[in-house]
Design an enzyme around this catalytic site. Sequence first.
Site, short mmCIF file in Angstrom:
data_model
loop_
_atom_site.label_atom_id
_atom_site.label_comp_id
_atom_site.label_asym_id
_atom_site.label_seq_id
_atom_site.Cartn_x
_atom_site.Cartn_y
_atom_site.Cartn_z
N ALA A 265 -74.46 42.18 -107.89
CA ALA A 265 -74.63 43.60 -108.18
C ALA A 265 -75.35 44.28 -107.02
CB ALA A 265 -75.41 43.79 -109.47
N GLY B 246 -72.48 39.20 -110.39
CA GLY B 246 -71.28 39.95 -110.73
C GLY B 246 -70.06 39.51 -109.96
N GLU C 5 -68.73 36.59 -111.78
CA GLU C 5 -68.11 37.09 -113.01
C GLU C 5 -66.78 37.76 -112.71
OE1 GLU C 5 -72.04 38.01 -115.75
OE2 GLU C 5 -71.71 39.22 -113.95
N GLU D 237 -79.04 35.72 -111.56
CA GLU D 237 -79.74 36.86 -112.16
C GLU D 237 -81.13 36.48 -112.69
OE1 GLU D 237 -75.30 37.74 -112.90
OE2 GLU D 237 -76.61 35.98 -112.80
#
Length: 251
Positions: A67, A110, A113, A133
């Site tokens: 992110a 992210g 993901e 994270e």
Amino acid sequence: MDSTNILVSINASKKIAILTLNRPKELNALSYDFLNEIFQALDLLDKNEGVNCIILTGSDRAFAAGADIKALAQQSPLGIWKMDMYGLWQNLKQIKKPLIAAVSGFALGGGCELAMICDMIIAAENAQFGQPEIKLGIMPGAGGTQRLPRLVGKLKAMELVLTGTFISATEAYRIGMVNKVVPNEMLIFEAEKTATLIASQSTTAVQMAKESILKSFDMGLNEGLAFERRNYMMCFDTEEQKEKMNAFLEK
């Protein structure tokens, strides 16, 4: 369709498209606007009748390094809710055509993901995967705690998420997280080879098969079998089915 952050090339003869994430200075960090841009480009390709399979890739250094922490650090729970990042990820899940992630360098947070939301992952030897994270005082929020266990099992997912450690492409292959590992310079060639093979099949059958496999994660066995059976029967209403079966019989 090309923009500063996203480059798209279409091979009309092979009916495949390559969507390249192009924020090299940020290692393709996924801000809200960037994710929205990715979805918009994928949506256009999904609606393009000249494209049957899509490759999603990044740079040599990073598929996507996570992110955009600078933007994320300023957020509140209400701010995140108002952004509706979840809605964007759900939109990505709705792409009907097969998505192949061609991963080089970092696929973290992210980025990991995003790779897992694709239908296949081909990794370069220098690829690294992880959900770090936890090191920032948060946890995965775009499917990391749900898709990762389905790929690698509970124990390995717990280890990766709770420690935030990275794994190599070789380890990712060993635990069933990626389809294959190839030399860095062969990554796009291998992804194109797989995409071309998929794109040469019946468009309807491929999309219905993808839909059926994804539904298997949301349904019980009997419900899933009924869904599969419905899609199977629908394939018999296509010209592609008639042409391919007649061609097989004529051999």
